[in-house]
Design a protein around this motif. Sequence first.
Motif, PDB file in Angstrom:
ATOM      1  N   THR A   1      26.301  -3.323 100.872  1.00 42.83           N
ATOM      2  CA  THR A   1      27.538  -2.647 100.487  1.00 42.83           C
ATOM      3  C   THR A   1      27.509  -2.285  98.998  1.00 42.83           C
ATOM      4  O   THR A   1      28.030  -1.244  98.604  1.00 42.83           O
TER       5      THR A   1
ATOM      6  N   ARG B   1      20.660  -1.879  91.245  1.00 41.26           N
ATOM      7  CA  ARG B   1      20.325  -1.062  90.074  1.00 41.26           C
ATOM      8  C   ARG B   1      18.861  -1.260  89.693  1.00 41.26           C
ATOM      9  O   ARG B   1      18.128  -0.294  89.451  1.00 41.26           O
TER      10      ARG B   1
ATOM     11  N   GLU C   1      25.226  -5.498  92.861  1.00 39.65           N
ATOM     12  CA  GLU C   1      25.031  -4.195  92.224  1.00 39.65           C
ATOM     13  C   GLU C   1      23.882  -4.270  91.227  1.00 39.65           C
ATOM     14  O   GLU C   1      23.044  -3.358  91.155  1.00 39.65           O
TER      15      GLU C   1
ATOM     16  N   ASP D   1      33.797 -11.372  91.720  1.00 32.28           N
ATOM     17  CA  ASP D   1      35.188 -11.249  91.259  1.00 32.28           C
ATOM     18  C   ASP D   1      35.349 -11.518  89.777  1.00 32.28           C
ATOM     19  O   ASP D   1      36.382 -11.183  89.211  1.00 32.28           O
TER      20      ASP D   1
ATOM     21  N   TRP E   1      17.188   1.830  87.967  1.00 34.35           N
ATOM     22  CA  TRP E   1      18.300   2.208  87.082  1.00 34.35           C
ATOM     23  C   TRP E   1      18.398   1.204  85.922  1.00 34.35           C
ATOM     24  O   TRP E   1      17.895   0.089  86.024  1.00 34.35           O
ATOM     25  N   PRO E   2      19.090   1.590  84.853  1.00 33.61           N
ATOM     26  CA  PRO E   2      19.371   0.600  83.806  1.00 33.61           C
ATOM     27  C   PRO E   2      20.265  -0.502  84.360  1.00 33.61           C
ATOM     28  O   PRO E   2      21.040  -0.265  85.302  1.00 33.61           O
TER      29      PRO E   2
ATOM     30  N   ALA F   1      25.519   0.904  98.805  1.00 32.67           N
ATOM     31  CA  ALA F   1      26.306   2.046  99.288  1.00 32.67           C
ATOM     32  C   ALA F   1      27.268   2.532  98.211  1.00 32.67           C
ATOM     33  O   ALA F   1      27.483   3.740  98.053  1.00 32.67           O
ATOM     34  N   ALA F   2      27.848   1.614  97.444  1.00 32.98           N
ATOM     35  CA  ALA F   2      28.802   2.001  96.399  1.00 32.98           C
ATOM     36  C   ALA F   2      28.134   2.839  95.315  1.00 32.98           C
ATOM     37  O   ALA F   2      28.804   3.604  94.617  1.00 32.98           O
ATOM     38  N   LEU F   3      26.816   2.691  95.174  1.00 33.53           N
ATOM     39  CA  LEU F   3      26.070   3.512  94.207  1.00 33.53           C
ATOM     40  C   LEU F   3      25.531   4.788  94.854  1.00 33.53           C
ATOM     41  O   LEU F   3      24.796   5.549  94.214  1.00 33.53           O
TER      42      LEU F   3
ATOM     43  N   GLY G   1      32.485  -7.156  86.094  1.00 34.47           N
ATOM     44  CA  GLY G   1      32.562  -5.771  86.548  1.00 34.47           C
ATOM     45  C   GLY G   1      31.379  -5.413  87.434  1.00 34.47           C
ATOM     46  O   GLY G   1      31.538  -4.899  88.539  1.00 34.47           O
ATOM     47  N   CYS G   2      30.198  -5.711  86.970  1.00 35.77           N
ATOM     48  CA  CYS G   2      28.966  -5.430  87.718  1.00 35.77           C
ATOM     49  C   CYS G   2      28.457  -6.751  88.290  1.00 35.77           C
ATOM     50  O   CYS G   2      27.962  -7.594  87.555  1.00 35.77           O
TER      51      CYS G   2
ATOM     52  N   ARG H   1      40.173 -15.221  96.378  1.00 31.06           N
ATOM     53  CA  ARG H   1      39.465 -14.000  96.771  1.00 31.06           C
ATOM     54  C   ARG H   1      38.475 -14.405  97.867  1.00 31.06           C
ATOM     55  O   ARG H   1      37.464 -15.076  97.614  1.00 31.06           O
ATOM     56  N   LEU H   2      38.802 -13.996  99.097  1.00 28.98           N
ATOM     57  CA  LEU H   2      38.065 -14.461 100.277  1.00 28.98           C
ATOM     58  C   LEU H   2      36.939 -13.484 100.635  1.00 28.98           C
ATOM     59  O   LEU H   2      37.160 -12.269 100.676  1.00 28.98           O
ATOM     60  N   HIS H   3      35.762 -14.033 100.900  1.00 26.65           N
ATOM     61  CA  HIS H   3      34.607 -13.228 101.332  1.00 26.65           C
ATOM     62  C   HIS H   3      34.020 -13.876 102.582  1.00 26.65           C
ATOM     63  O   HIS H   3      33.640 -15.053 102.536  1.00 26.65           O
TER      64      HIS H   3
ATOM     65  N   HIS I   1      34.743 -10.858  83.022  1.00 28.87           N
ATOM     66  CA  HIS I   1      36.110 -10.576  82.581  1.00 28.87           C
ATOM     67  C   HIS I   1      37.058 -11.722  82.914  1.00 28.87           C
ATOM     68  O   HIS I   1      38.164 -11.788  82.399  1.00 28.87           O
TER      69      HIS I   1
END
Lengths: 359, 359
Positions: A26, A296, A292, A284, A301-302, A29-31, A287-288, A335-337, A309
């Motif tokens: 997933t 990357r 991801e 959570d 990718w960089p 896919a977001a990228l 950010g990255c 935050r449930l996964h 955060h």
Amino acid sequence: MSDAPLAPGSVIGILGGGQLGRMLATAGAALGFDVHIYDPEPDCPASRVAARSYCAPWDDAGAVANFANRCDAITYEFENVPVETVAIAAAAAPLRPGAKSLELTQDRFIEKHFINQQGVKTVPFAQVDDIDGLEAAIEDIGLPALLKTRRFGYDGKGQAWIRTEADARSAWEAIGQQPAILEGAAAFRRELSVVAARSLSGEVRAYPLAENVHGDGILKTTTAPAPGIDRTTQDRALAIARALGDGLGHVGVFAVELFDLGGGELIVNEIAPRVHNTGHWTMDGCGCDQFEQHMRAVAGWPLGDPSAHSACVMTNLIGHDADAWPELAADPQARLHLYGKRTTRDGRKMGHVNRLSPL
Amino acid sequence: MSDAPLAPGSVIGILGGGQLGRMLATAGAALGFDVHIYDPEPDCPASRVAARSYCAPWDDAGAVANFANRCDAITYEFENVPVETVAIAAAAAPLRPGAKSLELTQDRFIEKHFINQQGVKTVPFAQVDDIDGLEAAIEDIGLPALLKTRRFGYDGKGQAWIRTEADARSAWEAIGQQPAILEGAAAFRRELSVVAARSLSGEVRAYPLAENVHGDGILKTTTAPAPGIDRTTQDRALAIARALGDGLGHVGVFAVELFDLGGGELIVNEIAPRVHNTGHWTMDGCGCDQFEQHMRAVAGWPLGDPSAHSACVMTNLIGHDADAWPELAADPQARLHLYGKRTTRDGRKMGHVNRLSPL
């Protein structure tokens, strides 16, 4: 094969379709990537979020080649993919991380030897091939000590503690009389881990150090950033990650499990050449996240920004822990996964919960 | 049909497989659901992250029923799904949001009438069925005014400004001489939106108000939380969302586009009965983003926390904007999201970028 970054729309293949493959898919896919999954298990968790999935045994060379030929880059979600499978895949598309990362971490003896070669400390250890060798190793390392199979151990499996010399034979039988290593016990204050990434260009970036608590050999909680870590210790962890990542020529995320001996002294327990359960808090808290970040790196990718955060406590949902989903879904702090596994078994990782607080 | 919350492993179907369906699908997977997609377009973006996808025309009743019979709940990613399709789906599984949310928002005249009925202000508007009716409406509402088709308008399509009476006939022709409404111009200071969710139990929660800038009828940027919003204005937006969500009996996320007239006065432009482009900032600014929030509501779960942990500026990548992916991938401040669309066309939404800052 080119080192040019993969354009969105490219296909990234993942060997292994469990929860790590699912979260990688997933994130890919977001990228804008198409993610293909190869796993011997039908209806595996990652197959249900993939553009395409292939279900065949690891040793089906034709199926592996068929999968790999459609990929622009290939990665793996766990380190026990057979080396032969990896070799077939790597002939068709860039394999990131490379085969070296697997070869050096699939065998605990080779791995610890490699770590020391990079100038990084571990507990004392010795190779054990038979009961006589075990007795010699006990003589050498002292007791208590931990006997571990060299290969295919995870979540505390294939391990036995030896507290007195009388335990030696039963420990050797308990691990199945397989090639093993004996590890000295570290008088550590706590277990930490650093989850880092190394890009195709060799840049290494690390998430904040995390503190981990295990029970029955399985990770229970991760607290990140680990409390009471000063800048020097964080920098030392990054230096360890850089030495090991560079030594492996690794491309992608990897985790280094550490023992905190106090006074800022860290020694390495083991390396996981992949995204890691102790990095799930980044989903959570940053950010990255690690998924991801890995995609990357695999895409050439960089790297993204690994700073947090929020502070986070991650709790694994093991076996029937996940039956509490109605309460967890109603908890505004949780935050449930969940991983989409069809069957709940004791000791099986079914999901995790991240609870955030301000940094 | 039961109102019990859906257990993880249940199947949630989505009518429509564009970028909104794609982001909903991965959010659903993270909660442990299997997501099935129905879309007439082969290889649509959401099909590549779904457990199963069905490609058939909207009016293929058998295919719609086949899809719907395998779902435990069904939702839609856009409001122009034909009402007949929705009726077939709703006969097989709970449809959330319900058909009423579609019926009242597919037609601009019915929608504005509904909004006023809930005690919520809009610009003045009048029904237009022919050129005589248009001239009467101009008389009634004054100029400048905006002529819009009643149905199937999006991203500025099916609209024409009338500035003088001489524009009337060309505007009527420009929109294809279809049933229309004429809207008075609002002297607004800026465009805002409130993205909210209503649960199966009727709870309404809203994300912070966002400020939106359009160009050529397409959303360019969203800044959230909108600068200079006081508590009273945020509360007024929540009250508007609650009145409209309750009036629709809506279950799921919906967006209310607002005109800020100054002095805290808000009037409604339109309702989108679904996740919305002006809520894409929540993917990086909030713990629980609009896609998770929608899937929670559709599953009959309690809503998540819509508070923001960071401020965010969202920039749409429209058409060839997305060709800048190498620079965006290298920008540590840019959270890049790409939709996996195979073909770049002018005006097509290809992705978006979120840039965060501390609240």
